[in-house]
Design an enzyme around this catalytic site. Structure first.
Site, mmCIF file in Angstrom:
data_model
loop_
_atom_site.group_PDB
_atom_site.id
_atom_site.type_symbol
_atom_site.label_atom_id
_atom_site.label_comp_id
_atom_site.label_asym_id
_atom_site.label_seq_id
_atom_site.Cartn_x
_atom_site.Cartn_y
_atom_site.Cartn_z
ATOM 1 N N PHE A 247 15.266 30.913 3.200
ATOM 2 C CA PHE A 247 16.341 29.914 3.091
ATOM 3 C C PHE A 247 17.707 30.499 3.448
ATOM 4 O O PHE A 247 18.721 30.087 2.936
ATOM 5 C CB PHE A 247 16.349 29.256 1.697
ATOM 6 C CG PHE A 247 15.269 28.219 1.603
ATOM 7 C CD1 PHE A 247 15.576 26.875 1.742
ATOM 8 C CD2 PHE A 247 13.948 28.586 1.438
ATOM 9 C CE1 PHE A 247 14.580 25.904 1.714
ATOM 10 C CE2 PHE A 247 12.942 27.638 1.416
ATOM 11 C CZ PHE A 247 13.268 26.291 1.545
ATOM 12 N N ALA A 250 20.668 29.740 9.105
ATOM 13 C CA ALA A 250 21.764 28.810 9.373
ATOM 14 C C ALA A 250 21.314 27.772 10.385
ATOM 15 O O ALA A 250 20.430 28.022 11.202
ATOM 16 C CB ALA A 250 22.963 29.579 9.905
ATOM 17 N N CYS A 258 13.351 15.282 0.130
ATOM 18 C CA CYS A 258 13.536 15.911 -1.187
ATOM 19 C C CYS A 258 14.926 16.487 -1.414
ATOM 20 O O CYS A 258 15.604 16.098 -2.361
ATOM 21 C CB CYS A 258 12.480 16.984 -1.394
ATOM 22 S SG CYS A 258 10.851 16.270 -1.610
#
Ligand code: NAD
Length: 447
Positions: A247, A250, A258
């Site tokens: 995560f 970029a 979600c």
């Protein structure tokens, strides 16, 4: 295997159908209920209405164990555990719309041998509220368990069968024990807790992941201004085991069914309880601005968008899914059209759904078809096939030369070698030569 108990699954969307097929794989008979009669008919005919890797094969393999119906009595008659996987979309205010959950609660008959097991993502306090409703409706013996789902579209089957953890929130009765037993064969770490904490785990986890994305996107924006490369920065950060590499990619913002809804649901939940969740406001705002930064980049290259033809590579909110909910492509194409551009798009699987949501967009059958006569190309969804493109052929077909890589997924050198102007997200060396943004400042001198 065949001694495993039958279960019910209410709602046969991404979560419900994957869970049903997953439980069938574990040896359960599964009674799947949906209000959408057309969907149920398709499922009965052996069709899988959503695109999810491995799901079709799993449903096919276990057709004998999977039963589809519109009648909730079929589930109540065969199973004591009824997994709820109905949608909880956002309302205009950002709160979760619980009307489908309420419909399920109201459809239950009084029973001391059934339990609702909530897989849908719901605000903290929903479980307690449902238990109160059950009491008011004379169904006080109906058990309730929170068992939030963490699967990811695109790898949902693998995630269901190999979860990082299983979270079970309950009152310590037979129903919680039964749900724990159901998941035991998967061998995943178990977090058994109270109902409110289980509900919060799900919202907090998604809000944290969304925060990580908005954080790296802001770092990327600063990289563009200061000469750094966000890929190098993310690599250096991610090797710190307190941070981790995931995560930290970029791009042009998160979407999907979600993250956007769960972040605003948590923000609203906090607000409704009297707490102003400042950080989440920024996470949402950064994400919205990130989608729009692409427009600025296109304007910089093209000198204006009126009359320009922009090709979008990918439309789904991420690769390996046909899900278009809250996809960045929706905002992007609307903004481009509002600024006078025409939009042509190609997505390998999401076209049917996209056609419904993007009525004024032209759809191409192939990547190369999309770039014919295009002034610029924007990579929106990083399907692997876009990396393999023949950029010389792309360049020959385009009218212009601009390629904006919204996911930092292409090979910059291959694109540039074809004579195209390549721009990425947060990679200062790949902003167009000599076309620095008007806000670019010289770095502060070292003193
Ligand atoms: P979805 O929209 O794909 O599926 C929901 C299904 O429920 C639909 O088929 C709908 O017809 C059915 N339904 C609605 N009301 C019903 C009712 N009263 N009785 C029976 N069926 C009914 O939704 P989804 O993406 O599967 O998400 C379901 C829940 O799981 C949501 O709360 C979501 O936040 C959560 N969740 C989703 C994901 C994901 O990646 N999609 C991951 C984890 C959790």
């Amino acid at each position: 295997m065949t001694t495993r108990e039958p279960i019910g699954v209410i709602g046969t969307g991404y979560v419900g159908l994957v869970s049903a097929a997953g439980f069938a794989e574990l040896g359960h008979e599964v009674w799947c209920i949906d209000v959408d009669a057309e969907k149920v008919a398709r499922l009965r005919a052996g069709e899988v209405p959503i695109w999810e890797p491995g799901l079709g094969e799993l449903v096919e393999r276990h057709r004998g164990r999977l039963h589809f119906s519109t009648d909730i009595a079929d589930a109540l008659g065969h199973a004591r555990l009824l997994f709820v996987a109905v949608g909880t979309p956002p309302t205009y205010s950002g709160d979760a719309d619980l009307s489908a959950v309420r419909a399920v609660v109201n459809a239950m008959s009084p029973s001391d041998r059934h339990a609702l097991v909530m897989k849908s993502t719901v605000p903290v306090g929903t479980g307690r509220h449902i238990q109160r409703l059950f009491k008011e409706q004379g169904k006080g013996e109906f058990r309730y368990v929170s068992c939030p789902e963490f699967l990811k579209e695109g790898s949902a089957v693998a995630d269901f069968l190999g979860p990082d953890r299983v979270v079970v929130g309950d009152d310590g009765d037979w129903a919680g024990d039964a749900v724990v037993g159901l998941y035991a064969p998967l061998g995943a770490p178990l977090v058994r807790t109270d109902i409110a904490s289980a509900e919060m785990v799900k919202l907090a986890a998604n809000a944290f992941l969304a925060t990580k994305i908005s954080f790296i996107n802001e770092i990327a924006n600063v990289c563009e201004e200061t000469g750094a490369d966000v890929l190098e920065v993310a690599r250096g950060m991610g090797l710190d085991e307190r941070i981790g590499p995931k995560f930290l990619r970029a791009g042009i913002g998160f979407g999907g069914s979600c993250f956007p809804k769960d972040v605003s649901a948590l923000k609203q939940l906090a607000g409704n309880s009297g707490y102003h969740f400042q950080l989440l406001n920024s996470v949402i705002e950064v994400n919205e601005l990130q989608k729009r930064r692409v427009i600025g980049k296109l304007q910089k290259h093209l000198g204006g968008l009126v009359g320009k033809r922009i090709a979008l590579f990918g439309l789904a909110f991420k690769p390996n899914t046909d899900d278009m909910r809250e996809a960045s492509s929706l905002v992007l194409s609307a903004r481009l059209q509002a600024d006078g551009a025409s939009v042509v798009a190609f997505d390998p699987v999401a076209e049917d759904e996209a056609r419904r949501l993007l009525p004024n967009v032209d759809f191409a059958d192939t990547e190369l078809g999309a770039v014919d006569g295009a002034d610029a190309v924007v990579l929106v969804t990083e399907w692997p096939q876009f990396r393999e493109l023949d950029w010389v052929e792309v360049a020959a077909r385009m009218a212009g030369t601009t390629v904006i890589d919204g996911r930092n997924a292409l090979d910059p050198e291959a694109v540039r070698a074809a004579g195209l102007a390549y721009e990425a997200v947060g990679r200062a060396q790949y902003t167009a030569a000599g076309s620095s943004s008007p806000t670019r400042r010289a770095p502060a001198p070292v003193t």
